[in-house]
Design a protein around this motif. Structure first.
Motif, PDB file in Angstrom:
ATOM      1  N   GLU A 146       0.832  -1.208   0.000  1.00 10.62           N
ATOM      2  CA  GLU A 146       0.000   0.000   0.000  1.00 10.62           C
ATOM      3  C   GLU A 146       0.867   1.259   0.000  1.00 10.62           C
ATOM      4  OE1 GLU A 146      -3.210   0.206  -0.380  1.00 10.62           O
ATOM      5  OE2 GLU A 146      -3.475  -1.974  -0.438  1.00 10.62           O
ATOM      6  N   LEU A 147       1.931   1.264   0.788  1.00 11.36           N
ATOM      7  CA  LEU A 147       2.809   2.439   0.816  1.00 11.36           C
ATOM      8  C   LEU A 147       3.534   2.613  -0.518  1.00 11.36           C
ATOM      9  CD1 LEU A 147       2.098   2.398   3.829  1.00 11.36           C
ATOM     10  CD2 LEU A 147       4.490   2.934   4.324  1.00 11.36           C
TER      11      LEU A 147
ATOM     12  N   LEU B 143       2.463   1.687  -3.448  1.00 11.31           N
ATOM     13  CA  LEU B 143       1.508   2.146  -4.461  1.00 11.31           C
ATOM     14  C   LEU B 143       1.258   3.650  -4.372  1.00 11.31           C
ATOM     15  CD1 LEU B 143      -1.125  -0.764  -4.356  1.00 11.31           C
ATOM     16  CD2 LEU B 143       0.448  -0.222  -6.231  1.00 11.31           C
ATOM     17  N   ASN B 144       1.436   4.203  -3.170  1.00 11.25           N
ATOM     18  CA  ASN B 144       1.160   5.624  -2.951  1.00 11.25           C
ATOM     19  C   ASN B 144       2.444   6.440  -2.804  1.00 11.25           C
ATOM     20  OD1 ASN B 144      -1.958   5.929  -2.513  1.00 11.25           O
ATOM     21  ND2 ASN B 144      -1.375   4.056  -1.424  1.00 11.25           N
ATOM     22  N   TYR B 145       3.511   5.923  -3.360  1.00 15.85           N
ATOM     23  CA  TYR B 145       4.825   6.567  -3.244  1.00 15.85           C
ATOM     24  C   TYR B 145       4.804   8.010  -3.738  1.00 15.85           C
ATOM     25  CZ  TYR B 145       9.274   7.933  -5.399  1.00 15.85           C
ATOM     26  OH  TYR B 145      10.359   8.633  -5.837  1.00 15.85           O
ATOM     27  N   ASN B 146       4.219   8.278  -4.899  1.00 16.91           N
ATOM     28  CA  ASN B 146       4.275   9.620  -5.488  1.00 16.91           C
ATOM     29  C   ASN B 146       3.615  10.664  -4.588  1.00 16.91           C
ATOM     30  OD1 ASN B 146       5.696   9.028  -7.889  1.00 16.91           O
ATOM     31  ND2 ASN B 146       3.833   8.142  -8.789  1.00 16.91           N
ATOM     32  N   GLN B 147       2.492  10.325  -3.979  1.00 11.67           N
ATOM     33  CA  GLN B 147       1.815  11.294  -3.110  1.00 11.67           C
ATOM     34  C   GLN B 147       2.591  11.515  -1.810  1.00 11.67           C
ATOM     35  OE1 GLN B 147      -1.919   8.960  -3.917  1.00 11.67           O
ATOM     36  NE2 GLN B 147      -2.897  10.932  -3.478  1.00 11.67           N
ATOM     37  N   ILE B 148       3.215  10.449  -1.297  1.00 14.12           N
ATOM     38  CA  ILE B 148       4.052  10.594  -0.098  1.00 14.12           C
ATOM     39  C   ILE B 148       5.255  11.478  -0.417  1.00 14.12           C
ATOM     40  CG2 ILE B 148       5.487   9.367   1.581  1.00 14.12           C
ATOM     41  CD1 ILE B 148       3.612   6.949   1.211  1.00 14.12           C
TER      42      ILE B 148
ATOM     43  N   PHE C 195      -2.222  13.290   3.765  1.00 16.02           N
ATOM     44  CA  PHE C 195      -2.435  12.022   3.062  1.00 16.02           C
ATOM     45  C   PHE C 195      -1.565  10.925   3.666  1.00 16.02           C
ATOM     46  CE2 PHE C 195      -1.248   8.894  -0.139  1.00 16.02           C
ATOM     47  CZ  PHE C 195      -2.500   8.466  -0.576  1.00 16.02           C
ATOM     48  N   THR C 196      -0.283  11.243   3.921  1.00 11.80           N
ATOM     49  CA  THR C 196       0.637  10.237   4.470  1.00 11.80           C
ATOM     50  C   THR C 196       0.173   9.783   5.848  1.00 11.80           C
ATOM     51  OG1 THR C 196       2.485  11.216   3.257  1.00 11.80           O
ATOM     52  CG2 THR C 196       3.038   9.789   5.107  1.00 11.80           C
TER      53      THR C 196
ATOM     54  N   LEU D  21      -2.873   7.545   5.548  1.00 16.02           N
ATOM     55  CA  LEU D  21      -2.479   6.250   4.994  1.00 16.02           C
ATOM     56  C   LEU D  21      -1.857   5.363   6.070  1.00 16.02           C
ATOM     57  CD1 LEU D  21      -2.357   4.848   2.128  1.00 16.02           C
ATOM     58  CD2 LEU D  21       0.046   5.583   2.064  1.00 16.02           C
TER      59      LEU D  21
END
Length: 569
Positions: free
Chosen positions: A369-370, A372-377, A432-433, A436
């Protein structure tokens, strides 16, 4: 409280004309990092030799050939004499100091060799006598005949040590007087008295090392009322030896706290030798926790005494190697994994996995999950760069990690706290981070909020080295999500966990057990940035044992503190 998990913070000299002082490993003593067989009465005590990189070029051995170790300090390893000569100008500055600090460990090994070869302690009870004590220890009465091994350097019946019964009586009286001073808060005077009381044993240990002299304490200095403290000739050997081991351990505590490190280390190895004699001798009929506890405490203090002095840190591996061979003292099973608290789950029939780096196949699902959301983090990390909440790691501005600055070498290491002490009381910095993490790694968030860890953006400056160190406990692991990774060769920016060197990749999770010795090198001209997460060992969350083991850790820490304030009689 963050102290729950921050429980640890761990000879011929070289000359310029003696450069090729390498051990020839044609017949190497190879360290085995697996637990020794429990049915083996004796395990060979030896220094750590399982070096995996050359001290000169930081490369592994070639052609499966074992690295050669410095024969003086046993703490540097090389491919060959050419590597050693090239490194000598750098190494000679620390080699002599390491060699001196290594002496107590060599003395312990020498004593153990004699102990194993000689006859062990044996009691021969009279017919009909009751030799079983309440805690499972078989020990004879004062009428029993006893035969003491020559390796029992501290005992008055050992003719080689020149210790008389009267000297021991005087020593005992002086110790009891010192306790009275301790009880009225005269700590320095009490410690001096304890040191004087045990001086006779320093002399006996020196005999073992080859420098013997008889020591008699004067009646004037020892007082006139010794009959109240008299140690009866023939007093039970086990009882008197346990008393001495406890006294040596307590005085070592005092000396370490007072900065008298060299003396404390020698007392610790003396304590270990006595406890080993009792533990492995035939008078022991069952496993005895009190003796094991002394061994655990002595090895832990010995290891920490190495870890806490920068120049002696390489010797911590040697102490752990000896402790493991000595029955897995402190719960350690690998010299590279030596936390101040090693969780034991044997009573629950669970063995925590001990791997330096978790494989991709074994990672928890939240790692995906982390990633997959690398760009937003990453975007939220960049947003925090405009805020003034970045701080140097270990700067003291938050309640935890205040000693971390001591392992930083180079341009710097900075952090931005998302969860844990020092965090902003708002959600606007990285909403967001944070959401998550709460959704997918709630245990890490809870752990940080309870003071047992943190979740941070971690920036390591160019040309910076985080020096080798071990985390405080194996109760928790560490995860890194690569955010900004230097574009140079991977070997120029990497982390070593145990003996494994690995590199980061942007958008990928690296999960490892930071109770293993680890270090980080950024030898590039770029920053390295990761999202750092402290979390429970994955097997604790699945079994529900985390809370129980934390309470055990707190209790053991409190017990260790109390031992430093209560001198044994």
């Amino acid at each position: 409280d963050d102290s729950i998990l921050n429980m640890t913070t761990i000879g011929t000299s070289c000359t310029s004309g003696t450069r090729s002082h390498l051990k020839d490993d044609n017949h190497p003593t190879i360290n085995n990092t697996t637990p020794p067989a429990t049915n083996s009465k004796f395990n060979e005590l030896q220094l750590y030799t399982n070096f995996t990189t050359c001290s000169r070029c930081n490369l592994p051995p070639t052609n499966s050939k074992k690295l050669l170790t410095c024969s003086n300090c046993a703490s540097a390893a090389y491919h060959n004499s050419s590597c050693q000569r090239s490194h000598w100008k750098t190494h000679k500055r620390c080699c002599k100091k390491l060699s001196q600090s290594l002496i107590p460990l060599k003395e312990l090994i020498r004593w153990h060799d004699v102990f194993v070869k000689n006859e062990t302690l044996q009691f021969q009870p009279n017919e009909g006598s009751d030799i079983s004590s309440g805690d499972g220890i078989s020990c004879g009465t004062t009428k029993n005949k006893k035969r003491v091994s020559s390796s029992c350097w501290w005992h008055s019946t050992n003719q080689a040590n020149s210790i008389s019964i009267r000297t021991l009586q005087q020593s005992n009286h002086i110790w009891n007087e010192a306790i009275q001073q301790w009880n009225v808060n005269e700590y320095l005077k009490a410690m001096e008295g304890m040191q004087f009381a045990l001086e006779v044993y320093q002399t006996a240990w020196s005999y073992y090392g080859g420098q013997s002299q008889s020591l008699e304490l004067s009646t004037e200095e020892s007082g006139e009322h010794m009959k109240d403290d008299k140690l009866e000739d023939g007093e039970d050997f086990f009882e008197s030896s346990m008393v001495l081991a406890k006294r040596l351990l307590f005085l070592a505590y005092c000396e370490l706290d007072g900065g008298q490190v060299a003396s404390a280390r020698q007392r610790l190895v003396q304590c270990i030798s006595i406890a080993n004699t009792l533990f492995y001798s035939s008078i022991i009929t069952t496993y005895n926790q009190s003796i094991k506890s002394i061994l655990n405490d002595a090895y832990m203090e010995l290891m920490l005494s190495m870890e806490e002095i920068e120049s002696d840190k390489p010797l911590a591996r040697h102490v752990a190697n000896l402790a493991i061979a000595n029955g897995n003292c402190c719960g350690w099973v690998d010299p590279m994994q030596r936390p101040g608290y090693m969780a034991s789950t044997s009573s629950n029939s669970i063995q925590l996995t001990t791997v330096p780096v978790c494989s991709v196949e074994q990672r928890p699902m939240w790692c995906n999950e982390l990633e997959l959301n690398y760009n937003q983090i990453l975007e939220e990390y960049h947003n925090t760069m405009t805020m003034n909440q970045w701080m140097d790691v270990g700067c003291g501005r938050r309640g935890s990690g205040h000693d971390d600055h001591s392992v930083v070498e180079g341009q710097g290491w900075k952090e931005y706290v998302l969860f844990g002490t020092g965090t902003l009381d708002c959600e606007d910095d990285a909403p967001f981070t944070k959401k998550l993490l709460r959704q997918h790694v709630p245990d890490a968030v809870t752990l940080a909020q309870q003071g047992g860890g943190e979740v941070i953006f971690s920036r390591l400056s160019p040309r910076t080295h985080i020096k080798p160190h071990c985390g405080p406990t194996n109760l928790r692991w560490t995860a890194h999500l690569g955010l900004v990774i230097p574009k140079s060769k991977s070997e120029d920016c990497r982390i070593r966990v145990g003996n494994d060197w690995v590199s980061w990749s942007a958008g990928k999770i690296l999960l490892f057990d930071d109770s293993f010795e680890h270090e980080v090198r950024n030898d590039t001209d770029e920053e390295r940035v990761v999202l750092l997460i402290r979390l429970w060992h994955p097997e604790l969350t699945s079994t529900g044992l985390a809370s129980q083991l934390v309470q055990e850790a707190i209790a053991k820490k409190e017990e260790s503190i109390q031992k430093r304030y209560n001198p044994p009689a």
